[in-house]
Design an enzyme around this catalytic site. Structure first.
Site, PDB file in Angstrom:
ATOM      1  N   HIS A  79       0.836  -1.206   0.000  1.00 45.02           N
ATOM      2  CA  HIS A  79       0.000   0.000   0.000  1.00 45.02           C
ATOM      3  C   HIS A  79       0.871   1.257   0.000  1.00 45.02           C
ATOM      4  CE1 HIS A  79      -3.637   2.352   1.193  1.00 45.02           C
ATOM      5  NE2 HIS A  79      -2.706   3.142   1.698  1.00 45.02           N
ATOM      6  N   GLU A  80       1.853   1.284   0.886  1.00 49.61           N
ATOM      7  CA  GLU A  80       2.721   2.465   0.974  1.00 49.61           C
ATOM      8  C   GLU A  80       3.602   2.610  -0.269  1.00 49.61           C
ATOM      9  OE1 GLU A  80       1.949   4.568   3.189  1.00 49.61           O
ATOM     10  OE2 GLU A  80       0.677   3.156   4.252  1.00 49.61           O
ATOM     11  N   HIS A  89       1.758   4.513  -2.935  1.00 49.77           N
ATOM     12  CA  HIS A  89       1.926   5.963  -2.745  1.00 49.77           C
ATOM     13  C   HIS A  89       3.296   6.400  -3.264  1.00 49.77           C
ATOM     14  CE1 HIS A  89      -1.645   6.732  -0.334  1.00 49.77           C
ATOM     15  NE2 HIS A  89      -1.321   5.784   0.522  1.00 49.77           N
TER      16      HIS A  89
END
Length: 152
Positions: free
Chosen positions: A67-68, A71
Site C-alpha cells: 500500500h505504501e 503511494h
C-alpha cells in the site's frame, strides 16, 4: 525484525510487485498508533507500525508495505498518489494491496461514563464528558446535579 530486515523486505516487495527499485529508507516508527504505515512526501521514506507486525505477522506487513509503495511509486512518477485518485486505486488492484489495514485489537480506549442525578426530581443523566455541576442544572426542574457514579 530489525531496521535492515524491513529495508530489505521493502526493496524486495518493490522489485517483485512494481518492477521498480525502492531508493529511500524504510523504518519502524513506534509513535504510530492507529495506522499501519505512512509514506512521507518530503523525504520519500516509508514508516511502518511495528505492532502490526507483532499482532498480525509478516503477511499483513507485506500488504501494508505494498500500500505504501503504491503511494511512493505514484508520487515519484508524478501521478495521482492520494487515496481518492484513480491511478492509486488501479495500482492497488494491480498489485493486490489492501486499501485499508486491519483494525488494531485491544486498541479501544475504555470509555469513561459519568452518571449524574438531579437532587430535585431524581432524573439521571449519563455523559461521556465530565460536567461542572456548579454551572449546570437539571433541564427539567432546574435542580442541583450531583455525580453519583464514574465508570472507567
Amino acid at each position: 525484525m530489525d531496521e535492515q530486515e524491513i529495508q530489505r523486505l521493502v526493496e524486495e516487495v518493490s522489485l517483485q510487485y512494481f518492477g521498480m527499485p525502492f531508493l529511500h529508507k524504510a523504518l519502524f516508527n513506534s509513535r504510530l498508533r492507529t495506522t499501519g504505515g505512512r509514506y512521507l512526501l518530503n523525504t520519500h521514506n516509508i514508516e511502518l507500525n511495528y505492532r502490526y507486525y507483532e499482532m498480525y505477522g509478516k503477511e499483513e506487513l507485506v500488504g501494508i508495505v505494498k500500500h505504501e509503495l503504491c503511494h511512493y511509486h505514484l508520487h515519484i512518477t508524478g501521478r495521482g498518489y492520494k487515496h481518492r485518485d484513480k491511478d492509486f486505486r488501479e495500482l492497488l488492484k494491480a498489485v493486490d494491496a489492501p486499501r485499508f489495514c486491519k483494525r488494531m485489537m485491544n486498541e479501544e480506549k475504555e470509555k469513561k461514563v459519568y452518571m449524574y442525578e438531579c437532587m430535585g426530581c431524581s432524573l439521571q443523566y449519563v455523559r461521556r464528558r465530565q460536567i461542572n455541576t456548579k454551572r449546570y442544572v437539571c433541564g427539567k426542574c432546574k435542580g442541583k446535579l450531583i455525580l453519583i457514579k464514574k465508570t472507567s
